[in-house]
Design a protein around this motif. Structure first.
Motif, PDB file in Angstrom:
ATOM      1  N   THR A 168       0.487  -1.439   0.209  1.00 26.36           N
ATOM      2  CA  THR A 168       0.090   0.454   0.049  1.00 26.36           C
ATOM      3  C   THR A 168       0.582   1.242   0.125  1.00 26.36           C
ATOM      4  OG1 THR A 168       0.141   0.131   2.528  1.00 26.36           O
ATOM      5  CG2 THR A 168      -1.769  -1.018   1.087  1.00 26.36           C
ATOM      6  N   GLU A 170      -5.550   1.082  -9.180  1.00 24.84           N
ATOM      7  CA  GLU A 170      -5.872  -0.493  -8.652  1.00 24.84           C
ATOM      8  C   GLU A 170      -5.612  -0.535  -7.583  1.00 24.84           C
ATOM      9  OE1 GLU A 170      -2.250  -3.263  -9.634  1.00 24.84           O
ATOM     10  OE2 GLU A 170      -2.549  -2.926 -12.397  1.00 24.84           O
ATOM     11  N   SER A 171      -6.473  -1.257  -7.205  1.00 23.05           N
ATOM     12  CA  SER A 171      -6.907  -1.799  -5.802  1.00 23.05           C
ATOM     13  C   SER A 171      -5.463  -1.504  -4.825  1.00 23.05           C
ATOM     14  CB  SER A 171      -7.166  -2.691  -5.375  1.00 23.05           C
ATOM     15  OG  SER A 171      -7.820  -3.454  -3.790  1.00 23.05           O
TER      16      SER A 171
END
Length: 514
Positions: free
Chosen positions: A120, A214-215
């Motif tokens: 992340t 993207e996620s």
């Protein structure tokens, strides 16, 4: 922030340079502590660059930029003057020189690599140092000029939809001692906390929206005040300004009031009849026979719920009279924000040609509904109020004759290209008001570009700073006003005489001492 409770009248931060330093200063001087003058922070870098190329009439910008350099022991202002100032002004047929572009870049030269599963870490984006310096210096200059010669209150207004300049221009305004920062057209979550950090010259980060990510991916713009001019700007702590969020309904007000970072210090509750950008109607979009968005009771704010949050708020959109001020106070508001009446005052930056055209329409008996329409012009997707004036982009023939161009980029969208064979993607920047092929080639849908208009060029032309081009001489203008022009009619005697900011203040605040 106790001083906020005493402010009864906030002058709106309208458009591009309509709310200029002269107007804000005139309002703040009238009733110190009771009125707040507001400068518009939108596109100040382009405005000041173009004023310098017009020869800086009155020498005000050169004076402000010299004060910036003297206060901090830097040469940023001098470099800006050397780069853009033209003694005596450019020729009327000569094009304006552009400043650095409003674009971001990735640290690896433009490639974005897919994040690994579960990772992340944000992608850091940056802008050119020349642009950062220009944004800081021009915001400083506009606020510094507005604050000269009085001890009144000066705010600066920003559009959240114009994300890239925000942190840098906020810091520049704070260096000049701005009393309040007002942000609308979006959710300003995180910006009140950024104000607190910038007051201590601490690094700040703002998240930029990027389409097709993207996620788990996030994209951030980082700013460290110590990185500018060898850290010379970052020494003594600054006054932390008040932060006011412009919202239209109670749900966003409640979310911001319970912010996990820091809540705003107050709200401006803006009705959809106010000028400029408006929040879209709740629910599916419906249009009337003129193509205007239809609002309903769902779009009326619950003032009791907002009042229960315990933060001061001001009402905007149709509150430009002493009677409406009293109504606002009776509803628990601290006061009102007024835009259109100030936009047509003599001190505003509106091109006098457009002010005269509006007054002429009033003299002819034009109704408010005939003079101002709610359009879907804006590349942001937000409804946008447009004055219906001959020769401006409100006319279909003028709109159709203009060549689509995106050469300023304040309202550009940012997105990612489709992955190549190596799964690399590139950062794309596009605008629905740009040439259609360019928009579509950057993954845009043609339907989303239909009817869109370049507000950047149009609003600059509305204050006499339109780019010169070979096609039509000068970019055609866009002029924005609110739906309620009763105050303008009253002050101008139905368009028969000019009036000044002082007249607007007295018209609304006559019951109050000061």
């Amino acid at each position: 922030m106790d001083f906020l409770q005493n402010i009864k009248l906030i002058q709106g931060g309208m458009g591009v340079y309509v709310s200029n330093w002269r107007l804000a200063q005139a309002v703040a001087i009238e009733r110190p502590g009771i009125t707040a003058g507001t400068v518009s922070g939108t596109a100040l870098d382009v405005v000041h660059v173009r004023l310098l190329q017009l020869g800086d009439p009155g020498g005000h910008l050169r004076r402000a930029l010299a004060a910036f350099d003297a206060r901090f022991g830097v040469e940023i202002g001098r470099k800006i003057i050397e780069r853009y100032f033209i003694e005596g002004g450019k020729a009327p047929t000569e094009r304006y020189k552009y400043g650095p572009p409003q674009t971001v870049r990735t640290l690896d030269g433009g490639r974005i690599f897919p994040l690994k599963a579960g990772q992340t870490a944000p992608v850091t984006l940056s802008v050119e140092d020349e642009l950062v310096e220009l944004l800081i210096a021009t915001a400083f200059a506009e606020v510094w000029l507005a604050k000269q010669g009085h001890n009144g209150i000066i705010f600066i207004n920003f559009l959240h939809k114009v994300e890239l300049p925000l942190l840098f221009a906020m810091y520049g305004a704070m260096l000049a001692g701005v009393d309040g920062i007002v942000v609308g057209a979006g959710n300003p979550e995180g910006l009140p906390a950024a104000c607190t950090r910038l007051a201590q010259h601490h690094p700040v980060t703002g998240e930029l929206p990027v389409l097709y990510r993207e996620s788990g991916e996030s994209f951030q713009l980082h700013f460290d005040p110590h990185s500018i001019a060898g850290g010379k700007l970052a020494h003594a702590p600054l006054k932390r300004p008040a932060f006011l969020a412009i919202v239209s309904l109670e749900n966003l007000a409640a979310a911001l009031a319970h912010s996990p970072t820091r809540p705003p210090d107050g709200f401006i509750i803006e009705h959809h009849t106010a000028g400029g950008h408006n929040a879209p109607p709740q629910g599916p979009l419906k249009k009337d026979d003129l193509g205007q968005p239809v609002y309903s009771q769902l779009d009326e704010p619950d003032l009791a719920a907002i009042r229960a949050e315990g933060l001061p708020f001001w009402l905007a959109g149709g509150y430009g009279s002493r009677e409406k001020l009293q109504t606002a106070l009776s509803l628990g508001a601290a006061g009102v924000q007024v835009g259109s009446a100030f936009a047509l005052a003599q001190e505003s930056g509106m091109n006098p040609v457009h002010r005269s055209a509006i007054f002429q329409a009033l003299r002819r008996g034009a109704a408010d509904a005939d003079l101002v329409s709610t359009t879907l012009f804006s590349p942001t997707g937000f409804p946008f109020k447009v004055a219906q004036l001959s020769g401006t982009l409100s006319e279909e023939t003028v709109y159709n004759a203009r060549r689509r161009v995106c050469d300023l980029g304040f309202l550009q969208q940012r997105g990612l290209s489709k992955p190549d064979a190596d799964r690399n993607r590139r950062l794309l920047q596009r605008c629905p008001a740009a040439p259609l092929d360019d928009f579509v080639n950057k993954r845009g849908l043609p339907m989303n570009a239909e009817g869109k208009c370049c507000l950047c060029n149009g609003l600059l032309a509305g204050v006499g700073l339109g780019q010169v081009n070979t096609q039509c001489g000068e970019e055609p203008a866009i002029v924005t006003l609110g739906n309620h022009l009763r105050g303008v009619r009253r002050l101008s005697r139905q368009g028969q005489c000019p009036y000044w900011a002082k007249d607007v203040v007295e018209d609304i605040l006559l019951p109050f001492p000061g």
